[in-house]
Design a protein around this motif. Structure first.
Motif, PDB file in Angstrom:
ATOM      1  N   VAL A 149       0.871  -1.183   0.000  1.00 43.86           N
ATOM      2  CA  VAL A 149       0.000   0.000   0.000  1.00 43.86           C
ATOM      3  C   VAL A 149       0.907   1.232   0.000  1.00 43.86           C
ATOM      4  N   ASN A 150       0.706   2.113  -0.968  1.00 45.94           N
ATOM      5  CA  ASN A 150       1.522   3.331  -1.099  1.00 45.94           C
ATOM      6  C   ASN A 150       3.016   3.003  -1.152  1.00 45.94           C
ATOM      7  N   ILE A 172       4.543   0.667   0.325  1.00 44.57           N
ATOM      8  CA  ILE A 172       5.071   0.122   1.584  1.00 44.57           C
ATOM      9  C   ILE A 172       4.577  -1.308   1.772  1.00 44.57           C
ATOM     10  N   GLU A 216       5.577  -4.908   4.450  1.00 44.95           N
ATOM     11  CA  GLU A 216       6.408  -5.429   5.541  1.00 44.95           C
ATOM     12  C   GLU A 216       6.936  -6.816   5.199  1.00 44.95           C
ATOM     13  N   HIS A 273      -0.218  -2.266  10.969  1.00 43.56           N
ATOM     14  CA  HIS A 273       0.506  -1.108  10.433  1.00 43.56           C
ATOM     15  C   HIS A 273      -0.472  -0.019  10.004  1.00 43.56           C
ATOM     16  N   ASN A 274      -0.074   1.254  10.199  1.00 42.56           N
ATOM     17  CA  ASN A 274      -0.958   2.383   9.861  1.00 42.56           C
ATOM     18  C   ASN A 274      -1.367   2.398   8.393  1.00 42.56           C
ATOM     19  N   ARG A 275      -0.515   1.849   7.497  1.00 42.61           N
ATOM     20  CA  ARG A 275      -0.821   1.916   6.069  1.00 42.61           C
ATOM     21  C   ARG A 275      -2.102   1.153   5.714  1.00 42.61           C
ATOM     22  N   SER A 277      -5.170   3.263   5.392  1.00 43.29           N
ATOM     23  CA  SER A 277      -5.224   4.249   4.311  1.00 43.29           C
ATOM     24  C   SER A 277      -5.824   3.668   3.031  1.00 43.29           C
ATOM     25  N   HIS A 278      -6.172   2.375   3.050  1.00 42.11           N
ATOM     26  CA  HIS A 278      -6.769   1.743   1.875  1.00 42.11           C
ATOM     27  C   HIS A 278      -8.100   1.115   2.275  1.00 42.11           C
ATOM     28  N   SER A 319      -8.438  -1.716   5.239  1.00 42.42           N
ATOM     29  CA  SER A 319      -9.037  -1.251   6.505  1.00 42.42           C
ATOM     30  C   SER A 319     -10.238  -2.130   6.860  1.00 42.42           C
TER      31      SER A 319
END
Length: 507
Positions: free
Chosen positions: A414-415, A417, A419, A452-454, A457-458, A462
Protein backbone atom coordinates in the motif's frame (compact mmCIF):
# COMPACT_ATOMS: atom_id res chain seq x y z
CA UNK A 1 -5.46 -41.81 -27.20
CA UNK A 2 -2.15 -42.15 -25.38
CA UNK A 3 -0.76 -44.07 -22.47
CA UNK A 4 -2.73 -42.12 -19.81
CA UNK A 5 -6.10 -42.92 -21.41
CA UNK A 6 -5.18 -46.60 -21.79
CA UNK A 7 -4.22 -46.73 -18.09
CA UNK A 8 -7.55 -45.17 -17.14
CA UNK A 9 -9.47 -47.73 -19.20
CA UNK A 10 -7.56 -50.69 -17.73
CA UNK A 11 -7.87 -49.41 -14.16
CA UNK A 12 -11.57 -48.72 -14.59
CA UNK A 13 -12.08 -52.28 -15.91
CA UNK A 14 -10.05 -53.77 -13.07
CA UNK A 15 -12.10 -51.85 -10.53
CA UNK A 16 -15.36 -53.07 -12.09
CA UNK A 17 -14.17 -56.70 -11.97
CA UNK A 18 -13.04 -56.30 -8.34
CA UNK A 19 -16.40 -54.88 -7.29
CA UNK A 20 -18.34 -57.62 -9.12
CA UNK A 21 -16.19 -60.34 -7.56
CA UNK A 22 -16.64 -58.77 -4.15
CA UNK A 23 -20.39 -58.62 -4.63
CA UNK A 24 -20.50 -62.33 -5.61
CA UNK A 25 -18.66 -63.21 -2.40
CA UNK A 26 -20.76 -60.89 -0.23
CA UNK A 27 -23.24 -62.40 2.15
CA UNK A 28 -26.78 -61.47 1.08
CA UNK A 29 -27.86 -61.04 4.67
CA UNK A 30 -25.35 -58.21 5.08
CA UNK A 31 -26.83 -56.36 2.12
CA UNK A 32 -30.35 -56.76 3.47
CA UNK A 33 -29.20 -55.68 6.91
CA UNK A 34 -27.77 -52.45 5.53
CA UNK A 35 -31.31 -51.15 5.15
CA UNK A 36 -32.27 -51.50 8.86
CA UNK A 37 -30.56 -49.73 11.75
CA UNK A 38 -29.01 -52.05 14.31
CA UNK A 39 -27.42 -51.59 17.73
CA UNK A 40 -23.65 -52.21 17.71
CA UNK A 41 -20.91 -52.55 20.31
CA UNK A 42 -18.76 -49.40 20.25
CA UNK A 43 -15.21 -49.45 21.64
CA UNK A 44 -12.07 -47.29 21.30
CA UNK A 45 -14.01 -44.55 19.47
CA UNK A 46 -14.82 -41.07 20.79
CA UNK A 47 -18.27 -40.64 19.26
CA UNK A 48 -19.86 -43.21 21.60
CA UNK A 49 -19.35 -45.07 24.85
CA UNK A 50 -20.77 -48.62 24.95
CA UNK A 51 -23.09 -48.91 21.94
CA UNK A 52 -24.19 -46.99 18.86
CA UNK A 53 -26.85 -47.31 16.15
CA UNK A 54 -26.13 -47.62 12.42
CA UNK A 55 -26.84 -49.63 9.31
CA UNK A 56 -24.06 -52.17 9.90
CA UNK A 57 -21.73 -53.00 12.76
CA UNK A 58 -17.97 -53.26 12.22
CA UNK A 59 -14.81 -54.53 13.85
CA UNK A 60 -11.52 -53.11 12.52
CA UNK A 61 -7.80 -53.57 13.24
CA UNK A 62 -5.23 -51.02 11.94
CA UNK A 63 -1.61 -51.82 12.84
CA UNK A 64 -2.82 -53.78 15.89
CA UNK A 65 -5.24 -51.00 17.03
CA UNK A 66 -8.71 -52.57 17.33
CA UNK A 67 -12.00 -50.70 17.44
CA UNK A 68 -15.69 -51.47 17.14
CA UNK A 69 -18.56 -49.27 16.03
CA UNK A 70 -21.28 -48.66 13.45
CA UNK A 71 -21.37 -47.37 9.88
CA UNK A 72 -24.07 -45.28 8.26
CA UNK A 73 -25.45 -46.35 4.88
CA UNK A 74 -23.09 -44.03 2.94
CA UNK A 75 -20.09 -45.67 4.67
CA UNK A 76 -21.16 -49.22 3.76
CA UNK A 77 -18.57 -49.54 0.94
CA UNK A 78 -15.76 -49.53 3.52
CA UNK A 79 -16.95 -52.99 4.63
CA UNK A 80 -15.44 -54.33 1.40
CA UNK A 81 -11.79 -53.54 2.24
CA UNK A 82 -10.55 -57.00 3.32
CA UNK A 83 -7.09 -57.40 1.78
CA UNK A 84 -5.00 -54.38 2.73
CA UNK A 85 -1.66 -55.00 4.56
CA UNK A 86 -1.92 -54.29 8.31
CA UNK A 87 -5.60 -53.38 7.90
CA UNK A 88 -8.58 -55.61 8.61
CA UNK A 89 -12.29 -54.81 8.69
CA UNK A 90 -15.28 -57.09 9.24
CA UNK A 91 -18.96 -56.12 9.16
CA UNK A 92 -22.23 -57.71 10.21
CA UNK A 93 -25.86 -56.66 10.43
CA UNK A 94 -27.41 -58.15 13.58
CA UNK A 95 -27.88 -56.43 16.94
CA UNK A 96 -24.58 -56.39 18.87
CA UNK A 97 -23.13 -58.85 16.33
CA UNK A 98 -19.67 -57.22 16.34
CA UNK A 99 -19.09 -58.15 19.99
CA UNK A 100 -17.49 -61.48 19.06
CA UNK A 101 -15.93 -60.46 15.72
CA UNK A 102 -12.17 -60.98 15.61
CA UNK A 103 -9.40 -60.73 13.03
CA UNK A 104 -9.59 -63.92 10.88
CA UNK A 105 -6.68 -66.34 10.64
CA UNK A 106 -5.04 -67.09 7.31
CA UNK A 107 -7.03 -69.89 5.61
CA UNK A 108 -5.30 -73.24 5.09
CA UNK A 109 -4.39 -74.06 1.51
CA UNK A 110 -5.92 -77.33 0.29
CA UNK A 111 -3.72 -78.82 -2.44
CA UNK A 112 -6.30 -81.44 -3.33
CA UNK A 113 -8.60 -80.48 -6.23
CA UNK A 114 -12.25 -80.78 -5.43
CA UNK A 115 -15.57 -78.99 -5.23
CA UNK A 116 -13.87 -75.69 -4.26
CA UNK A 117 -11.83 -75.73 -7.48
CA UNK A 118 -14.97 -76.33 -9.49
CA UNK A 119 -16.69 -73.42 -7.78
CA UNK A 120 -13.71 -71.17 -8.52
CA UNK A 121 -13.82 -72.18 -12.18
CA UNK A 122 -17.55 -71.47 -12.31
CA UNK A 123 -16.86 -67.92 -11.10
CA UNK A 124 -13.54 -67.33 -12.90
CA UNK A 125 -14.67 -68.27 -16.42
CA UNK A 126 -17.66 -65.86 -16.52
CA UNK A 127 -15.48 -63.14 -14.98
CA UNK A 128 -12.84 -63.66 -17.67
CA UNK A 129 -15.51 -63.35 -20.35
CA UNK A 130 -16.87 -60.27 -18.59
CA UNK A 131 -13.36 -58.75 -18.51
CA UNK A 132 -12.96 -59.23 -22.27
CA UNK A 133 -16.39 -57.70 -22.94
CA UNK A 134 -15.65 -54.79 -20.56
CA UNK A 135 -12.36 -54.05 -22.32
CA UNK A 136 -14.14 -54.03 -25.65
CA UNK A 137 -16.79 -51.65 -24.31
CA UNK A 138 -14.07 -49.40 -22.81
CA UNK A 139 -12.26 -49.29 -26.15
CA UNK A 140 -15.53 -48.32 -27.87
CA UNK A 141 -16.27 -45.61 -25.28
CA UNK A 142 -12.73 -44.20 -25.57
CA UNK A 143 -13.07 -44.10 -29.37
CA UNK A 144 -16.46 -42.36 -29.17
CA UNK A 145 -15.20 -39.81 -26.62
CA UNK A 146 -12.24 -39.00 -28.82
CA UNK A 147 -14.66 -37.82 -31.51
CA UNK A 148 -16.20 -35.07 -29.37
CA UNK A 149 -15.01 -32.49 -26.79
CA UNK A 150 -14.47 -33.62 -23.19
CA UNK A 151 -16.34 -31.90 -20.37
CA UNK A 152 -15.16 -31.51 -16.82
CA UNK A 153 -17.29 -30.66 -13.79
CA UNK A 154 -15.63 -28.04 -11.61
CA UNK A 155 -17.27 -26.97 -8.32
CA UNK A 156 -17.32 -23.18 -8.05
CA UNK A 157 -19.49 -22.63 -4.99
CA UNK A 158 -21.02 -24.48 -2.06
CA UNK A 159 -24.03 -25.56 -4.13
CA UNK A 160 -23.47 -24.34 -7.70
CA UNK A 161 -21.38 -25.92 -10.44
CA UNK A 162 -20.34 -24.93 -13.91
CA UNK A 163 -19.17 -26.87 -16.95
CA UNK A 164 -15.69 -26.16 -18.29
CA UNK A 165 -14.82 -27.33 -21.80
CA UNK A 166 -11.52 -29.17 -22.27
CA UNK A 167 -10.21 -29.60 -25.84
CA UNK A 168 -10.28 -33.14 -27.23
CA UNK A 169 -6.93 -34.89 -27.06
CA UNK A 170 -5.64 -32.72 -24.21
CA UNK A 171 -3.65 -34.25 -21.37
CA UNK A 172 -5.89 -35.70 -18.65
CA UNK A 173 -6.87 -33.34 -15.84
CA UNK A 174 -8.00 -34.12 -12.30
CA UNK A 175 -11.57 -33.53 -13.48
CA UNK A 176 -11.24 -36.04 -16.32
CA UNK A 177 -9.81 -38.64 -13.97
CA UNK A 178 -12.65 -38.24 -11.48
CA UNK A 179 -15.24 -38.36 -14.27
CA UNK A 180 -13.70 -41.67 -15.32
CA UNK A 181 -13.70 -43.36 -11.93
CA UNK A 182 -16.04 -41.61 -9.50
CA UNK A 183 -19.41 -43.11 -8.70
CA UNK A 184 -21.97 -42.03 -6.13
CA UNK A 185 -19.82 -43.47 -3.34
CA UNK A 186 -19.53 -41.84 0.05
CA UNK A 187 -16.04 -40.38 -0.18
CA UNK A 188 -14.57 -37.43 -2.03
CA UNK A 189 -11.76 -39.34 -3.73
CA UNK A 190 -11.61 -42.38 -5.99
CA UNK A 191 -13.65 -45.52 -5.18
CA UNK A 192 -12.22 -47.40 -2.22
CA UNK A 193 -10.94 -50.44 -4.14
CA UNK A 194 -9.24 -48.23 -6.73
CA UNK A 195 -7.49 -46.29 -3.94
CA UNK A 196 -5.86 -49.51 -2.77
CA UNK A 197 -3.85 -49.77 -6.02
CA UNK A 198 -2.61 -46.16 -6.06
CA UNK A 199 0.83 -46.63 -4.49
CA UNK A 200 1.81 -49.03 -7.29
CA UNK A 201 0.77 -46.53 -9.99
CA UNK A 202 2.55 -43.40 -8.69
CA UNK A 203 6.16 -42.50 -9.44
CA UNK A 204 7.72 -40.26 -6.78
CA UNK A 205 9.72 -37.47 -8.44
CA UNK A 206 11.00 -35.06 -5.77
CA UNK A 207 10.59 -34.23 -2.09
CA UNK A 208 8.95 -30.81 -1.78
CA UNK A 209 8.51 -30.55 1.98
CA UNK A 210 9.29 -32.08 5.38
CA UNK A 211 7.69 -31.68 8.77
CA UNK A 212 6.97 -33.46 12.03
CA UNK A 213 4.33 -35.56 10.24
CA UNK A 214 6.78 -36.89 7.60
CA UNK A 215 7.40 -35.78 4.01
CA UNK A 216 5.52 -34.42 0.99
CA UNK A 217 6.59 -35.59 -2.46
CA UNK A 218 5.60 -34.56 -5.94
CA UNK A 219 4.63 -37.65 -7.87
CA UNK A 220 3.20 -38.41 -11.30
CA UNK A 221 0.03 -40.40 -11.92
CA UNK A 222 -1.60 -40.86 -15.32
CA UNK A 223 0.36 -37.94 -16.74
CA UNK A 224 -0.59 -35.53 -13.91
CA UNK A 225 1.43 -34.22 -10.97
CA UNK A 226 0.02 -35.27 -7.60
CA UNK A 227 1.11 -34.56 -4.03
CA UNK A 228 1.97 -37.59 -1.89
CA UNK A 229 2.03 -36.93 1.83
CA UNK A 230 3.98 -39.77 3.47
CA UNK A 231 3.21 -39.95 7.18
CA UNK A 232 5.73 -41.13 9.74
CA UNK A 233 4.74 -44.10 11.85
CA UNK A 234 4.39 -41.91 14.96
CA UNK A 235 1.70 -39.84 13.22
CA UNK A 236 -0.38 -42.78 12.10
CA UNK A 237 -3.45 -41.41 13.87
CA UNK A 238 -3.33 -38.25 11.70
CA UNK A 239 -3.22 -40.36 8.54
CA UNK A 240 -6.06 -42.57 9.75
CA UNK A 241 -8.16 -39.55 10.82
CA UNK A 242 -7.61 -37.61 7.60
CA UNK A 243 -8.42 -40.73 5.56
CA UNK A 244 -11.55 -41.30 7.65
CA UNK A 245 -12.77 -37.71 7.12
CA UNK A 246 -12.10 -37.66 3.38
CA UNK A 247 -13.70 -41.08 2.81
CA UNK A 248 -16.88 -40.53 4.82
CA UNK A 249 -18.01 -37.01 3.94
CA UNK A 250 -18.61 -34.96 0.80
CA UNK A 251 -15.80 -32.39 0.96
CA UNK A 252 -15.27 -31.46 -2.69
CA UNK A 253 -14.83 -27.68 -2.82
CA UNK A 254 -12.55 -25.27 -4.65
CA UNK A 255 -11.04 -24.06 -1.38
CA UNK A 256 -10.45 -27.46 0.25
CA UNK A 257 -7.43 -29.44 -0.94
CA UNK A 258 -8.61 -31.99 -3.52
CA UNK A 259 -8.33 -35.55 -2.21
CA UNK A 260 -7.53 -38.43 -4.59
CA UNK A 261 -6.74 -41.50 -2.49
CA UNK A 262 -5.22 -42.97 0.64
CA UNK A 263 -3.03 -46.06 0.54
CA UNK A 264 -0.49 -48.13 2.44
CA UNK A 265 2.68 -49.45 0.86
CA UNK A 266 5.75 -51.31 2.01
CA UNK A 267 9.31 -49.99 1.61
CA UNK A 268 12.45 -51.54 3.11
CA UNK A 269 10.31 -53.88 5.23
CA UNK A 270 8.40 -50.96 6.79
CA UNK A 271 4.88 -49.75 6.13
CA UNK A 272 4.39 -46.29 4.62
CA UNK A 273 1.14 -44.36 4.96
CA UNK A 274 0.29 -42.31 1.87
CA UNK A 275 -2.27 -39.56 1.37
CA UNK A 276 -2.56 -38.57 -2.31
CA UNK A 277 -3.99 -35.14 -3.19
CA UNK A 278 -3.93 -32.52 -5.92
CA UNK A 279 -0.53 -30.87 -6.37
CA UNK A 280 -0.10 -27.09 -6.14
CA UNK A 281 3.34 -25.98 -7.29
CA UNK A 282 3.28 -22.64 -5.39
CA UNK A 283 3.35 -24.54 -2.10
CA UNK A 284 1.93 -23.45 1.24
CA UNK A 285 0.71 -19.96 2.03
CA UNK A 286 3.58 -19.72 4.52
CA UNK A 287 6.12 -20.44 1.75
CA UNK A 288 4.36 -18.18 -0.75
CA UNK A 289 4.38 -15.16 1.57
CA UNK A 290 8.13 -15.49 2.13
CA UNK A 291 8.92 -14.45 -1.44
CA UNK A 292 5.72 -12.83 -2.79
CA UNK A 293 3.88 -9.61 -2.11
CA UNK A 294 0.28 -8.79 -3.05
CA UNK A 295 -1.80 -5.87 -4.19
CA UNK A 296 -4.95 -5.11 -2.15
CA UNK A 297 -7.25 -6.89 -4.65
CA UNK A 298 -5.05 -10.00 -4.56
CA UNK A 299 -5.02 -9.87 -0.77
CA UNK A 300 -8.83 -9.72 -0.70
CA UNK A 301 -9.17 -12.62 -3.15
CA UNK A 302 -6.81 -14.75 -1.06
CA UNK A 303 -8.52 -13.91 2.27
CA UNK A 304 -11.97 -14.58 0.77
CA UNK A 305 -10.88 -17.99 -0.53
CA UNK A 306 -9.62 -19.11 2.90
CA UNK A 307 -12.87 -17.94 4.54
CA UNK A 308 -14.91 -19.77 1.85
CA UNK A 309 -13.06 -23.03 2.52
CA UNK A 310 -13.64 -22.69 6.26
CA UNK A 311 -17.36 -22.03 5.72
CA UNK A 312 -17.63 -25.25 3.73
CA UNK A 313 -15.87 -27.17 6.50
CA UNK A 314 -18.01 -25.67 9.27
CA UNK A 315 -21.34 -26.21 7.48
CA UNK A 316 -23.43 -29.34 7.87
CA UNK A 317 -25.23 -30.22 4.62
CA UNK A 318 -28.48 -32.10 5.15
CA UNK A 319 -29.18 -34.31 2.13
CA UNK A 320 -28.80 -37.88 0.91
CA UNK A 321 -25.22 -37.09 -0.13
CA UNK A 322 -24.68 -34.56 2.67
CA UNK A 323 -21.79 -33.91 5.03
CA UNK A 324 -21.42 -33.28 8.76
CA UNK A 325 -19.88 -30.08 10.07
CA UNK A 326 -16.09 -30.17 10.57
CA UNK A 327 -13.82 -27.98 12.69
CA UNK A 328 -10.19 -27.90 11.53
CA UNK A 329 -8.38 -27.30 14.87
CA UNK A 330 -4.98 -26.57 13.27
CA UNK A 331 -5.65 -23.75 10.80
CA UNK A 332 -2.43 -21.86 9.95
CA UNK A 333 -0.52 -20.60 6.91
CA UNK A 334 1.51 -23.83 6.69
CA UNK A 335 -1.71 -25.85 6.33
CA UNK A 336 -3.09 -23.69 3.50
CA UNK A 337 -1.94 -24.12 -0.11
CA UNK A 338 -1.81 -21.45 -2.84
CA UNK A 339 -3.34 -22.19 -6.24
CA UNK A 340 -2.16 -20.68 -9.51
CA UNK A 341 -5.28 -18.49 -9.76
CA UNK A 342 -4.33 -16.66 -6.55
CA UNK A 343 -6.87 -18.48 -4.39
CA UNK A 344 -6.11 -20.79 -1.49
CA UNK A 345 -7.26 -24.22 -0.36
CA UNK A 346 -7.25 -25.60 3.18
CA UNK A 347 -5.27 -28.80 3.85
CA UNK A 348 -4.27 -31.11 6.75
CA UNK A 349 -7.51 -32.38 8.29
CA UNK A 350 -5.75 -34.78 10.65
CA UNK A 351 -7.06 -32.99 13.76
CA UNK A 352 -10.58 -32.44 12.44
CA UNK A 353 -13.60 -32.67 14.73
CA UNK A 354 -16.80 -34.03 13.16
CA UNK A 355 -20.28 -33.03 14.29
CA UNK A 356 -23.70 -34.00 13.01
CA UNK A 357 -26.63 -32.21 14.57
CA UNK A 358 -29.13 -34.37 12.69
CA UNK A 359 -27.55 -37.61 13.99
CA UNK A 360 -26.59 -36.06 17.35
CA UNK A 361 -22.92 -37.04 17.56
CA UNK A 362 -19.59 -35.32 18.18
CA UNK A 363 -16.45 -37.15 17.07
CA UNK A 364 -13.14 -35.62 18.23
CA UNK A 365 -11.05 -38.58 17.07
CA UNK A 366 -8.27 -40.35 18.96
CA UNK A 367 -5.28 -38.36 17.69
CA UNK A 368 -2.99 -37.40 20.62
CA UNK A 369 -1.53 -34.47 18.59
CA UNK A 370 -2.48 -30.93 19.62
CA UNK A 371 -2.72 -27.83 17.45
CA UNK A 372 0.06 -25.30 16.82
CA UNK A 373 0.70 -23.25 19.97
CA UNK A 374 1.29 -19.96 18.11
CA UNK A 375 -2.24 -20.14 16.66
CA UNK A 376 -4.07 -21.37 19.79
CA UNK A 377 -7.08 -19.37 20.98
CA UNK A 378 -7.20 -18.00 24.56
CA UNK A 379 -9.70 -20.62 25.72
CA UNK A 380 -7.37 -23.41 24.54
CA UNK A 381 -4.35 -21.84 26.25
CA UNK A 382 -6.11 -21.30 29.58
CA UNK A 383 -7.91 -24.68 29.21
CA UNK A 384 -11.36 -23.18 29.63
CA UNK A 385 -12.66 -24.51 26.28
CA UNK A 386 -15.80 -26.63 26.46
CA UNK A 387 -14.57 -29.80 24.76
CA UNK A 388 -18.06 -31.33 24.59
CA UNK A 389 -19.54 -28.44 22.55
CA UNK A 390 -18.84 -28.32 18.80
CA UNK A 391 -19.25 -24.54 18.56
CA UNK A 392 -16.17 -24.20 20.81
CA UNK A 393 -13.97 -25.80 18.15
CA UNK A 394 -15.39 -23.60 15.38
CA UNK A 395 -14.62 -20.51 17.47
CA UNK A 396 -10.96 -21.56 17.83
CA UNK A 397 -10.80 -21.84 14.02
CA UNK A 398 -12.05 -18.24 13.74
CA UNK A 399 -9.27 -17.02 16.04
CA UNK A 400 -6.70 -18.75 13.81
CA UNK A 401 -8.40 -17.39 10.66
CA UNK A 402 -7.85 -13.83 11.97
CA UNK A 403 -4.14 -14.57 12.36
CA UNK A 404 -3.93 -15.95 8.80
CA UNK A 405 -5.62 -12.80 7.44
CA UNK A 406 -3.05 -10.76 9.37
CA UNK A 407 -0.18 -12.71 7.75
CA UNK A 408 -1.61 -12.08 4.26
CA UNK A 409 -2.32 -8.38 4.80
CA UNK A 410 1.18 -7.79 6.17
CA UNK A 411 2.59 -8.79 2.75
CA UNK A 412 0.25 -6.42 0.87
CA UNK A 413 1.72 -3.33 -0.78
CA UNK A 414 0.00 0.00 0.00
CA UNK A 415 1.52 3.33 -1.10
CA UNK A 416 4.73 1.50 -1.96
CA UNK A 417 5.07 0.12 1.58
CA UNK A 418 5.11 -3.58 2.46
CA UNK A 419 6.41 -5.43 5.54
CA UNK A 420 8.59 -8.53 5.62
CA UNK A 421 6.86 -11.80 6.39
CA UNK A 422 6.65 -12.56 10.08
CA UNK A 423 4.59 -15.16 11.97
CA UNK A 424 1.88 -14.01 14.40
CA UNK A 425 3.24 -12.66 17.73
CA UNK A 426 6.80 -12.70 16.31
CA UNK A 427 7.71 -9.64 18.44
CA UNK A 428 6.25 -11.05 21.68
CA UNK A 429 7.35 -14.71 21.94
CA UNK A 430 10.42 -16.82 20.97
CA UNK A 431 10.66 -18.52 17.56
CA UNK A 432 9.43 -21.78 19.10
CA UNK A 433 7.12 -20.55 21.86
CA UNK A 434 6.07 -22.75 24.73
CA UNK A 435 2.49 -23.22 25.86
CA UNK A 436 3.22 -20.94 28.83
CA UNK A 437 4.77 -18.25 26.58
CA UNK A 438 1.62 -18.06 24.50
CA UNK A 439 -0.71 -18.22 27.51
CA UNK A 440 0.96 -15.20 29.11
CA UNK A 441 0.86 -13.09 25.93
CA UNK A 442 -2.67 -14.01 24.79
CA UNK A 443 -4.56 -14.71 28.04
CA UNK A 444 -2.82 -12.73 30.76
CA UNK A 445 -1.56 -9.67 28.86
CA UNK A 446 -4.29 -10.02 26.15
CA UNK A 447 -1.98 -8.83 23.37
CA UNK A 448 -2.96 -9.01 19.70
CA UNK A 449 -0.79 -8.70 16.53
CA UNK A 450 -0.06 -5.07 15.68
CA UNK A 451 -1.58 -3.49 12.55
CA UNK A 452 0.51 -1.11 10.43
CA UNK A 453 -0.96 2.38 9.86
CA UNK A 454 -0.82 1.92 6.07
CA UNK A 455 -3.66 -0.63 6.28
CA UNK A 456 -6.09 2.10 7.32
CA UNK A 457 -5.22 4.25 4.31
CA UNK A 458 -6.77 1.74 1.87
CA UNK A 459 -10.51 0.86 1.92
CA UNK A 460 -9.99 -2.87 1.25
CA UNK A 461 -7.30 -3.37 3.89
CA UNK A 462 -9.04 -1.25 6.51
CA UNK A 463 -12.13 -3.48 6.10
CA UNK A 464 -10.01 -6.63 6.38
CA UNK A 465 -8.32 -5.19 9.51
CA UNK A 466 -11.77 -4.68 11.07
CA UNK A 467 -12.67 -8.32 10.32
CA UNK A 468 -9.41 -9.49 11.95
CA UNK A 469 -10.14 -7.64 15.17
CA UNK A 470 -13.61 -9.22 15.34
CA UNK A 471 -11.98 -12.66 15.05
CA UNK A 472 -9.75 -11.92 18.07
CA UNK A 473 -12.30 -11.21 20.80
CA UNK A 474 -11.31 -12.80 24.11
CA UNK A 475 -14.83 -14.14 24.51
CA UNK A 476 -15.36 -16.95 21.94
CA UNK A 477 -19.12 -16.31 21.35
CA UNK A 478 -18.36 -12.66 20.50
CA UNK A 479 -16.22 -13.63 17.50
CA UNK A 480 -17.54 -13.59 13.95
CA UNK A 481 -18.65 -16.84 12.33
CA UNK A 482 -16.90 -18.09 9.21
CA UNK A 483 -20.08 -17.38 7.23
CA UNK A 484 -20.14 -13.75 8.42
CA UNK A 485 -16.47 -13.33 7.49
CA UNK A 486 -17.12 -14.72 4.03
CA UNK A 487 -20.19 -12.53 3.46
CA UNK A 488 -18.34 -9.38 4.55
CA UNK A 489 -15.35 -10.10 2.30
CA UNK A 490 -17.58 -11.18 -0.58
CA UNK A 491 -19.52 -7.91 -0.46
CA UNK A 492 -16.24 -6.01 -0.32
CA UNK A 493 -15.08 -7.94 -3.40
CA UNK A 494 -18.30 -7.12 -5.29
CA UNK A 495 -18.06 -3.43 -4.38
CA UNK A 496 -14.44 -3.41 -5.56
CA UNK A 497 -15.41 -4.97 -8.91
CA UNK A 498 -18.24 -2.49 -9.39
CA UNK A 499 -15.93 0.42 -8.57
CA UNK A 500 -13.36 -0.86 -11.08
CA UNK A 501 -16.01 -1.24 -13.80
CA UNK A 502 -17.32 2.29 -13.15
CA UNK A 503 -13.79 3.69 -13.32
CA UNK A 504 -13.26 1.98 -16.70
CA UNK A 505 -16.53 3.41 -18.03
CA UNK A 506 -15.58 6.92 -16.90
CA UNK A 507 -12.23 6.61 -18.64
Amino acid sequence: MGRATTLKALLSTAWLVCVLADQLADDSSTKEGANDRVECVCANRHECTDTCFGYVCFFTVVHGYASRGCFELQQYEQCRSHSIPDFHINCCSEHLCNFNLTEPKEPEVNPEPGAADSAIMLVAVPLLILLIVAMAVCALVVWLRSRKPHYRLTHMDDHDATMMKVPAGADPTYGDIFDEFCTSGSGTGLPYLVQRTMARQISLVECVGKGRYGEVWRGTWMGESVAVKIFSSRDEQSWFRETEIYNTVQLRHDNILGFIASDMTSKNSSTQLWLITHFHELGSLYDFLQYSSLDPEGCLRMCLSVASGLVHLHTEILSTQGKPAIAHRDLKSRNILVKRNGQCCIADLGLGVIHSQSNDYLDVGTNPRVGTKRYMAPEVLDESIRVDVFESYKQTDIWALGLVLWEISRRTVVNGIVEDYRPPFFDMVPSDPSFEDMRKVVCVDQHRPSLHNRLYSHPILSSIAKVMKECWFQSPPARLTALRVRKTLSKLDQDTDQGTDKLKQDV
